[in-house]
Design an enzyme around this catalytic site. Structure first.
Site, PDB file in Angstrom:
ATOM      1  N   LYS A  24       0.859  -1.193   0.000  1.00 49.02           N
ATOM      2  CA  LYS A  24       0.000   0.000   0.000  1.00 49.02           C
ATOM      3  C   LYS A  24       0.887   1.231   0.000  1.00 49.02           C
ATOM      4  O   LYS A  24       2.059   1.186   0.404  1.00 49.02           O
ATOM      5  CB  LYS A  24      -0.951   0.016   1.195  1.00 49.02           C
ATOM      6  CG  LYS A  24      -0.281   0.070   2.576  1.00 49.02           C
ATOM      7  CD  LYS A  24       0.154   1.455   3.033  1.00 49.02           C
ATOM      8  CE  LYS A  24       0.842   1.400   4.401  1.00 49.02           C
ATOM      9  NZ  LYS A  24       1.512   2.694   4.763  1.00 49.02           N
ATOM     10  N   ASP A 145      -2.909  -1.619  11.008  1.00 46.08           N
ATOM     11  CA  ASP A 145      -3.047  -1.573   9.551  1.00 46.08           C
ATOM     12  C   ASP A 145      -3.647  -2.846   8.955  1.00 46.08           C
ATOM     13  O   ASP A 145      -4.042  -2.857   7.793  1.00 46.08           O
ATOM     14  CB  ASP A 145      -1.674  -1.350   8.886  1.00 46.08           C
ATOM     15  CG  ASP A 145      -1.226   0.097   8.959  1.00 46.08           C
ATOM     16  OD1 ASP A 145      -2.028   0.961   9.365  1.00 46.08           O
ATOM     17  OD2 ASP A 145      -0.063   0.358   8.605  1.00 46.08           O
TER      18      ASP A 145
END
Length: 290
Positions: A24, A145
């Site tokens: 990401k 996360d």
């Protein structure tokens, strides 16, 4: 990309499946302040990419993990192992799984590799051993996360990163550069706390509009200043991306990976080749958002 276990047929116990655990980038990261629980209040746009680590998973009598491409532990010190153990226990599975993790991403790089590996492990095991397990809740016990990577799409992340709102981010080509520096997220946030350099919310609507129009992004990374001030190679990477003709260079997460947007896949690949030639010791990849 990670496979959604709720929309796919269960795997037979004899089957082996291979999954991409996507990286990401943070298209923007605001750190609003320090919470009373010791965590930080975040406001971030997180976007998964088509590049990442690879996981191969099959049912087995016991849980074993093998790692290729990095010198990482293969026991409970590894987040993939902990994710697998957590799911197997929650699902009441008496057996285990054989897992091979192939590390393609740099370590401690701000790309969410470990969190993505853990989330992908949860989804893969949920497909292999279906059970009424609350994956987002289990994911949060592994790291702030990790729940993001269960979504499989861009999102606005708030709270400690666990309050997620899906966002319609268009597919965008970009170039990733890691100058060979490992940055601890704990250190990055500690440096920010020392300076009390907390930031306002991101302009999410403006960010989405700029992505669609291929304009400069009205965004920032609150951690970039404190981290880059202590790691000159990150400053060099950001400057190199700009010199390569790419736009909106930014550090991702706590670093050290930086990225910049390209007008096309062709420009991204050409810029990546040029950057790799100029800086052979750097990790450079042309990719795009999912």
């Amino acid at each position: 990309m990670p496979l959604d276990p709720l929309t796919l047929r269960p795997l037979a116990p004899s089957e082996t499946a291979t999954y991409l655990a996507p990286a990401k980038v943070n298209l923007g990261l605001s750190v609003r302040g320090l919470r009373t629980d010791g965590y930080h209040e975040l406001h971030s746009v997180m976007v998964p990419l088509v590049v990442g680590d690879e996981l191969e998973i099959a049912a087995a009598d016991t849980l074993t993990l093998r790692v290729e491409g990095a010198a990482l532990p293969t026991d409970e010190r590894n987040l993939v192992y902990r994710a697998a153990r957590a799911y197997l226990d929650a699902a009441g599975v008496s057996g285990g799984a054989t897992i091979t993790l192939r590390k393609r991403l740099p370590l401690a790089s701000g790309l969410g590799g470990g969190s993505s590996d853990a989330a992908t492990t949860l989804m893969a095991l949920a497909r292999l051993f279906p059970a009424p397990v609350n994956l987002p809740a289990l994911a949060l016990t592994l790291g702030a996360d990790v729940p993001f990577f269960l979504l499989g799409q861009a999102a606005l992340a708030q709270g400690i990163g666990d309050v997620l709102t899906p966002l319609p981010v268009p597919q965008v080509p970009l170039v990733l550069v890691n100058p060979g520096v490992e940055v601890s997220a704990r250190d990055a946030y500690a440096w920010l706390d020392e300076e009390e350099a907390f930031t306002p919310p991101l302009d999410v609507e403006g960010l989405l509009a700029a992505l669609t129009a291929q304009h400069e992004l009205p965004t920032f990374n609150a951690l970039q200043g404190p981290v880059a001030a202590r790691h000159a190679p990150i400053q060099a990477a950001l400057a190199a991306l700009l010199t390569a003709g790419l736009r909106s260079p930014l550090m991702s997460g706590s670093g050290a990976t930086c990225f910049a947007l390209a007008a096309s896949d062709a420009q991204a690949h050409a810029a990546a080749q040029a950057l790799q030639a100029q800086h052979p010791a750097w990790w450079v990849v042309a990719t795009r958002t999912l």
